[in-house]
Design an enzyme around this catalytic site. Structure first.
Site, mmCIF file in Angstrom:
data_model
loop_
_atom_site.group_PDB
_atom_site.id
_atom_site.type_symbol
_atom_site.label_atom_id
_atom_site.label_comp_id
_atom_site.label_asym_id
_atom_site.label_seq_id
_atom_site.Cartn_x
_atom_site.Cartn_y
_atom_site.Cartn_z
ATOM 1 C CE LYS A 108 -6.054 4.455 -11.885
ATOM 2 N NZ LYS A 108 -6.317 3.679 -13.099
ATOM 3 C CB SER A 123 -5.579 3.789 -16.401
ATOM 4 O OG SER A 123 -4.697 4.673 -15.781
ATOM 5 C CB VAL A 177 -1.683 3.121 4.560
ATOM 6 C CG1 VAL A 177 -2.023 4.135 3.511
ATOM 7 C CG2 VAL A 177 -0.756 2.062 4.026
ATOM 8 C CE LYS A 208 3.480 -0.041 3.222
ATOM 9 N NZ LYS A 208 3.114 1.371 3.150
ATOM 10 C CB THR A 209 5.937 0.291 9.731
ATOM 11 O OG1 THR A 209 6.306 0.598 8.401
ATOM 12 C CG2 THR A 209 7.151 -0.071 10.529
ATOM 13 N N GLY A 253 0.827 -1.199 0.000
ATOM 14 C CA GLY A 253 0.000 0.000 0.000
ATOM 15 C C GLY A 253 0.860 1.246 0.000
ATOM 16 N N PRO A 254 0.224 2.404 -0.161
ATOM 17 C CG PRO A 254 -1.343 3.986 -0.773
ATOM 18 C CD PRO A 254 -1.214 2.596 -0.285
ATOM 19 N N PRO A 255 2.608 4.876 1.162
ATOM 20 C CG PRO A 255 4.340 6.296 0.551
ATOM 21 C CD PRO A 255 3.075 5.715 0.052
HETATM 22 P P1 ADP Z 1 3.819 2.743 6.452
HETATM 23 O O1 ADP Z 1 4.657 1.682 7.060
HETATM 24 O O2 ADP Z 1 2.604 2.196 5.768
HETATM 25 O O3 ADP Z 1 4.545 3.697 5.563
HETATM 26 P P2 ADP Z 1 3.510 3.620 9.176
HETATM 27 O O4 ADP Z 1 3.146 2.310 9.765
HETATM 28 O O5 ADP Z 1 4.887 4.129 9.413
HETATM 29 O O6 ADP Z 1 3.219 3.635 7.626
HETATM 30 O O7 ADP Z 1 2.444 4.683 9.665
HETATM 31 C C1 ADP Z 1 2.690 6.058 9.777
HETATM 32 C C2 ADP Z 1 1.965 6.630 10.984
HETATM 33 O O8 ADP Z 1 0.560 6.605 10.800
HETATM 34 C C3 ADP Z 1 2.226 5.844 12.256
HETATM 35 O O9 ADP Z 1 2.421 6.748 13.294
HETATM 36 C C4 ADP Z 1 0.945 5.057 12.464
HETATM 37 O O10 ADP Z 1 0.728 4.818 13.806
HETATM 38 C C5 ADP Z 1 -0.092 5.966 11.874
HETATM 39 N N1 ADP Z 1 -1.221 5.213 11.323
HETATM 40 C C6 ADP Z 1 -1.357 4.768 10.061
HETATM 41 N N2 ADP Z 1 -2.522 4.117 9.898
HETATM 42 C C7 ADP Z 1 -3.158 4.157 11.083
HETATM 43 C C8 ADP Z 1 -4.414 3.660 11.548
HETATM 44 N N3 ADP Z 1 -5.255 3.001 10.749
HETATM 45 N N4 ADP Z 1 -4.731 3.868 12.810
HETATM 46 C C9 ADP Z 1 -3.890 4.544 13.616
HETATM 47 N N5 ADP Z 1 -2.705 5.055 13.254
HETATM 48 C C10 ADP Z 1 -2.332 4.872 11.998
#
Ligand code: ADP
Length: 841
Positions: free
Chosen positions: A775, A732, A385, A387-388, A381-383
């Site tokens: 989109k 697209s 969101v 994931k980490t 997914g996009p940055p």
């Molecule tokens: P990614 O790994 O997808 O780039 P991160 O996990 O680093 O993103 O998330 C960035 C920040 O956004 C973190 O502080 C995370 O806790 C917060 N965050 C993202 N999605 C959610 C969510 N659904 N609920 C609560 N916090 C979120």
């Protein structure tokens, strides 16, 4: 004793003035050189000289600190030791200095000083005979009669007694034994005095003892003292190899004319002896598998024999240090409770229900079957969101250590698998390093950004990762640096990526892809209020009583200060607000605008007793003050005010984007110019669109600039895709290009609230495309009201949040007629007349 025949040292010697250690003939000492005179001696004499003679210098103790004596010559001891500089090492850190390794040859007396600058040069008189040391016979001393013979015999016996009390399996002791048997007796006082524990003062006394008899007399009590001390020690506790080395240790190699022997000299060499012994203990205590233990013991054996000055010493030492640090059999205990896991995931993350459901399934299966060789989850997914953050939560629910391995830009397989130890600067790969960092063998490893793995001549890191991730192979993962297998089967791997398109297919095959799409505006507001704001408040030492951000302001931040699929820059903006408020709070002020909305209270605030102070409320004015003027304005309607502009929707690894397509025409020869960093597929779409429009120009009454029925006759077309220097590609944009050109050729405006996506064919069909959810979310973010999608993408609409679906008007089109009809107010002339093309696909 004065110099007789035999080997002579030069009568003029440059003098190294020392105050830290005493060099005795037959020993090798490392001196650190940083006083001006000594530095000059090294740079002007030792480093410039080419003959063996030029490496002979006099080492003379001085009684005062040479640093203080940079002008006047310090008081020099009357006797010194001539020695050969066997090694010179220069360094600039922490200040310029040299380290000299000097082997003592013989005593000398300073007759007169010849010069004091730039270094001290003196006329010297040699006191010991050098050939004494070179005669291989040990008869010399024993043959001496009278007191001396008796003394030397006594001394020898005491040394043998000392040896008898030590453990011969310790290499240092064995070496001492060898030296004792092979060195001429008259050299023993000097050699032994430098090997056993003696103070500098005692060494000075030995140095001053020019007569051999005197030397024996002075060193014998030292030796006896050592023996007595050892006896006491043995009585009080059992000797360990450690304490043997405390008595003596042998480390550095020093050469002596005619004979080779190695002796202990430095104070810290004792630590070295201790070190190897404690390292050996650690090796046995590290609980490593047999194969690894065998390698370690072999290396340890080599290490013991190696002089510390050898570059390989450090290499081997580092290797062994790593081996004992690795968690061969250290692990944490899993404490998985699915109900608690669900609560934790829900508490930490808002929305993302599909992902959370799958993660819980995964964890549940793990609970039922602990030795799960299950799929590796890959969050795509996009940055920003989360994931980490989900990966971290998984580790938390399992009670495991968490470690993130960033793979972005890794293009060398040794980054994963380590460098072979033959390389200079070789080191283990990131997997082994990660294990060392977490200290247990069952952590959660987050392989971040697997889609950004590179490839280079140094091998394909993806291939190395394959081995790491394959449950059939990873129980014996061999890092090149370790060169023994390490069991990775207990490690839980999770991967993240922005797109699957660039993940190597073999790697993708090993993983279960879970899409993590971007958030809608409403979801972002919720995430901000439930998680981001409380987190940021805490990080900045603020409380809800001090800062309140109302929902309206959050919405403003989301749509006017950020444009992203995730919430990372939203989090940063909230951080910026917290910092600004922290300053105000610290100053004891409040923002002037606070009064405007002080009536609003945060939910947290309601729970608590009356706040001591009104919170600083961030309203529109405050936002502008802190974050500056808005970065994004809703520009869609403003830009669609001329014929020849249409709004498309694009998918990028960073989420969905809106994309303007602009066209203009001018007199020319029917040429098409494309600008805006386009990929090949996009260029083809442009050609397709023009061909289709030309073919259907009559039906749609499309004309060129002077009204002729071929739009390209005497006309050049320029198509441009503004916004960003990012390469745009993919099919697209087809429908958008057609709409944009139809607008240009017909002179009509495209509706200002519409955006579209879809691939086209030469026959005018609209084919489905990917990334619909992202989109549509981008269109929603940009304030678009109507979205045209390919008919066969209708099913993707189900994935959209209900509120987005309710707020947007969707037109699903199977062919270009329908697209044009929906794009222009009142339909597109001729569209109805056009025969309906139905898809046979
Ligand atoms: P990614 O790994 O997808 O780039 P991160 O996990 O680093 O993103 O998330 C960035 C920040 O956004 C973190 O502080 C995370 O806790 C917060 N965050 C993202 N999605 C959610 C969510 N659904 N609920 C609560 N916090 C979120």
């Amino acid at each position: 004793m004065s110099s007789g025949g035999g080997i002579q040292i030069p009568s003029r010697l440059p003098l190294l003035l020392t105050h830290e250690d005493v060099l005795l003939p037959g020993s090798t000492v490392r001196f650190s050189v940083d006083s001006p005179r000594n530095m000059q001696l090294v740079s002007q004499r030792l480093l410039r000289g080419t003959s063996l003679k030029s490496t002979i210098i006099g080492v003379i103790p001085n009684t005062r600190d040479p640093e203080q004596d940079s002008e006047d010559l310090p008081t020099l001891h009357k006797i010194g030791t001539a020695g050969i500089a066997v090694q010179v090492v220069g360094s600039n850190w922490p200040k310029p200095h040299y380290t000299l390794l000097i082997t003592g040859l013989c005593r000398f007396k300073v007759s007169s000083l010849l010069k004091e600058r730039p270094f001290v040069l003196a006329e010297v008189e040699q006191l010991d005979k050098l050939e004494q040391y070179t005669t291989s016979t040990t008869e010399g001393a024993t043959a001496e009669d009278g007191d001396l013979g008796e003394l030397s015999q006594k001394f020898y016996q005491a040394a043998v007694q000392l040896l008898g009390m030590l453990d011969m399996s310790v290499p240092a002791v064995a070496k001492f034994r060898r030296l004792l048997d092979s060195l001429p007796r008259e050299t023993l006082p000097d050699v032994v005095a430098s090997m056993i524990r003696t103070s500098n003062k005692e060494k000075l006394q030995v140095l001053d003892a020019v007569s051999l008899e005197e030397r024996f007399r002075r060193t014998l009590p030292m030796l006896t003292r050592q023996i007595e001390g050892l006896k006491l020690l043995k009585k009080s506790r059992k000797m360990t190899p450690d304490s043997e080395k405390r008595v003596l240790s042998i480390r550095k190699g020093g050469t002596f004319p005619g004979r080779q022997f190695s002796l202990n000299q430095d104070e810290d060499s004792e630590d070295d002896g201790d070190d190897t012994a404690s390292l050996e203990k650690k090796v046995h205590g590290a609980n490593m598998p047999e194969a690894a233990l065998k390698v370690c013991l072999k290396e340890l054996k080599r290490l013991k024999k190696m002089p510390q000055s050898m570059p390989e010493y450090a290499l081997t030492r580092n290797y062994l240090d790593l081996m004992v640090e690795l968690p061969w059999s250290r692990s944490t205990k899993d404490c998985l409770d699915i109900r608690a896991a669900r609560v934790l995931l829900d508490n930490d993350h808002y929305a993302m229900d599909k992902l959370k459901r799958r993660v819980l399934e995964y964890l549940a299966v793990r609970q039922l079957k602990t030795s799960l060789k299950g799929p590796i989850l890959c969050f795509v997914g996009p940055p920003g969101v989360g994931k980490t953050s989900v990966g971290r939560s998984i580790a938390k629910t399992l009670g495991r250590e968490f470690h993130r391995i960033a793979l972005g830009g890794v293009c060398d397989q040794s980054d994963i698998r380590g460098h072979r130890r033959t390389y200079v600067g070789s080191m283990p790969g990131r997997i082994i390093n990660g294990l060392k960092t977490v200290g247990v063998n069952n952590p959660v490893f987050l392989l971040d950004e697997v889609d950004k793995l590179g490839k280079s001549l140094q091998g394909d890191p993806a291939a190395a990762l394959l081995e790491v991730l394959d449950p059939e192979q990873n129980h014996s993962f061999t890092d090149h640096y370790l060169n023994v297998a390490f069991d990775l089967s207990q490690v839980l791997f999770i991967a993240t990526a922005n797109t699957t398109a660039t993940v190597p297919p073999a790697l993708l095959d090993r993983m279960e892809v879970l899409q993590v799409p971007g958030y809608t505006q409403e979801e972002k507001v919720e995430i901000a209020h439930r998680h981001l704001i409380p987190n940021q408040l805490e990080q900045h030492g603020l409380t809800p009583q001090q800062l309140h951000i109302p929902q309206d302001s959050t919405q403003d931040i989301i749509c006017r200060y950020t444009r992203e699929a995730g919430v990372r820059s939203l989090e940063r903006k909230i951080g910026a607000i917290c910092r600004a408020v922290a300053v105000k709070v610290a100053e004891g002020h409040r923002l002037p605008e606070t009064d405007a909305s002080t009536s609003e209270t945060s939910p947290q605030q309601e729970d608590k007793a009356a706040p001591p102070e009104m919170p600083i409320v961030i309203d529109q004015m405050a936002l502008k003050d802190i974050l500056g003027p808005p970065l994004f304005e809703l520009e869609v309607s403003e830009r669609l005010t001329l014929p020849g502009v249409a709004l498309g929707l694009a998918w990028t690894p960073l989420g969905g984007e809106i994309m303007f397509v602009e066209a203009s025409r001018m007199e020319g020869e029917g040429q098409l110019t494309l600008t805006g960093q386009l990929g090949d597929v996009m260029k083809e779409s442009a050609h397709l669109a023009i061909s289709w429009l030309r073919a259907n120009a009559k039906t749609y009454q499309l004309t060129n600039m002077v009204g002729a029925p071929d739009p390209l006759e005497g006309t050049d077309i320029h198509l441009h895709f503004p916004a960003g220097a990012v390469t745009k590609d993919g099919p697209s944009a087809g429908v958008t290009i057609v709409t944009c050109l139809a607008s240009l050729f017909s002179g009509r405006l495209v509706r200002s609230d519409i955006a579209m996506t879809g691939e086209i064919t030469l026959r005018g069909l609209v084919l489905p495309v990917g990334g619909i959810k992202d989109k549509v979310l981008a269109a929603h973010r940009a304030g678009v009201k109507r979205v045209i999608l390919p008919k066969r993408n209708e099913k993707d609409l189900e994935e959209l949040p209900a509120n987005v679906r309710a707020q947007l008007d969707f037109v699903t089109a199977g062919n270009l007629d329908e697209v044009l009809n929906a794009s222009f107010d009142g339909g597109f002339p001729g569209a109805q007349a056009h025969p309906h093309v139905s898809s046979k696909l």
